[in-house]
Write a protein that holds these residues in place. Structure first.
Motif, short mmCIF file in Angstrom:
data_model
loop_
_atom_site.label_atom_id
_atom_site.label_comp_id
_atom_site.label_asym_id
_atom_site.label_seq_id
_atom_site.Cartn_x
_atom_site.Cartn_y
_atom_site.Cartn_z
N GLU A 1 33.66 -11.91 -37.04
CA GLU A 1 34.01 -11.36 -38.36
C GLU A 1 33.19 -10.10 -38.64
O GLU A 1 33.73 -9.09 -39.11
CB GLU A 1 33.78 -12.40 -39.44
N ALA A 2 31.90 -10.14 -38.33
CA ALA A 2 31.03 -8.98 -38.57
C ALA A 2 31.44 -7.79 -37.71
O ALA A 2 31.51 -6.65 -38.20
CB ALA A 2 29.58 -9.35 -38.29
N VAL A 3 31.75 -8.02 -36.44
CA VAL A 3 32.18 -6.94 -35.54
C VAL A 3 33.48 -6.33 -36.06
O VAL A 3 33.66 -5.11 -36.08
CB VAL A 3 32.33 -7.45 -34.09
N ILE B 1 34.63 -6.29 -39.17
CA ILE B 1 34.40 -5.54 -40.41
C ILE B 1 33.73 -4.20 -40.10
O ILE B 1 34.10 -3.17 -40.64
CB ILE B 1 33.57 -6.37 -41.41
N GLU B 2 32.76 -4.22 -39.18
CA GLU B 2 32.02 -3.00 -38.87
C GLU B 2 32.81 -2.01 -38.02
O GLU B 2 32.73 -0.80 -38.23
CB GLU B 2 30.72 -3.35 -38.13
N ASN B 3 33.56 -2.52 -37.04
CA ASN B 3 34.20 -1.64 -36.05
C ASN B 3 35.71 -1.54 -36.17
O ASN B 3 36.33 -0.76 -35.47
CB ASN B 3 33.85 -2.10 -34.63
N ARG C 1 26.48 -9.94 -30.16
CA ARG C 1 26.04 -10.23 -31.52
C ARG C 1 25.73 -11.71 -31.71
O ARG C 1 24.80 -12.08 -32.43
CB ARG C 1 27.09 -9.77 -32.52
#
Length: 197
Positions: A29-31, A33-35, A48
């Motif tokens: 989810e973080a990847v 949102i960021e990329n 990550r």
């Protein structure tokens, strides 16, 4: 032993470790949102989450299946109401879905999945499996209404679910998730008028 190996999470074999699975899903989810979808990769998620790529691929056979699970985790807040009225139930579901897609990253995730499925057979298969489950779930709203005598006996609940999903998907794909309640109610009323007993 390398630093990466020392920091790696321990696998418990083919059975998912809840701790590792959560870490991988949170990393995914973080990847995302960021990329964004175009910058999303299993390699980035593995780094990550401090997990091995083989572990990720054992639990999620492809990028699409991992993304769909991330999407499903985000979609827990979508309502499947039981108001006693099929029109209100379908309106409440559609409204909740539009709001969720509009106000969380899940709308972008799902739009990307739909696009990916057009050229990637594994993404298309993962999406078809997911859609079958969603169709059955939304169809329960219609099945309940049939049991109440509100919907004609010949109506297939899953076909009605497809009609509602089609309406929602075209709005997602064309960036029209800000539809007002009155317009959404009219669309749902048109569907319901075609299935009434």
């Amino acid at each position: 032993m390398s630093i990466e190996q020392e920091g790696a999470r321990k696998s418990i074999g083919a059975r998912r470790s809840p701790e590792s699975a959560d870490a991988i899903l949170e990393a995914a989810e973080a990847v995302l949102i960021e990329n964004g979808y175009s910058g999303f990769s299993i390699e980035a998620v593995a780094r990550r989450a401090r997990a091995g790529k083989p572990t990720i691929y054992r639990w999620w056979p492809n990028k699409a299946s991992l993304l769909l699970e991330v999407y499903q985790r985000q979609k827990r807040d979508v309502d499947y109401p039981d108001t006693g009225s099929i029109e209100e139930d379908l309106f409440g579901f559609a409204r909740s879905l539009f709001v969720h897609w509009r106000e969380t990253p899940s709308g972008g995730i799902f739009r990307s999945m739909l696009a990916e499925a057009q050229s990637d057979p594994s993404a298309a298969e993962a999406l078809a499996d997911y859609a079958a489950g969603r169709r059955a779930n939304t169809g329960k709203l219609v099945a309940r209404a049939k049991a109440r005598g509100e919907v004609a006996a010949h109506v297939d609940p899953e076909q009605v679910a497809d009609l509602v999903a089609s309406y929602a998907w075209v709005h997602l794909l064309t960036g029209r998730l800000d539809e007002d309640d009155a317009t959404l109610r009219r669309a749902i009323a048109m569907i319901v008028n075609g299935i009434k007993a």
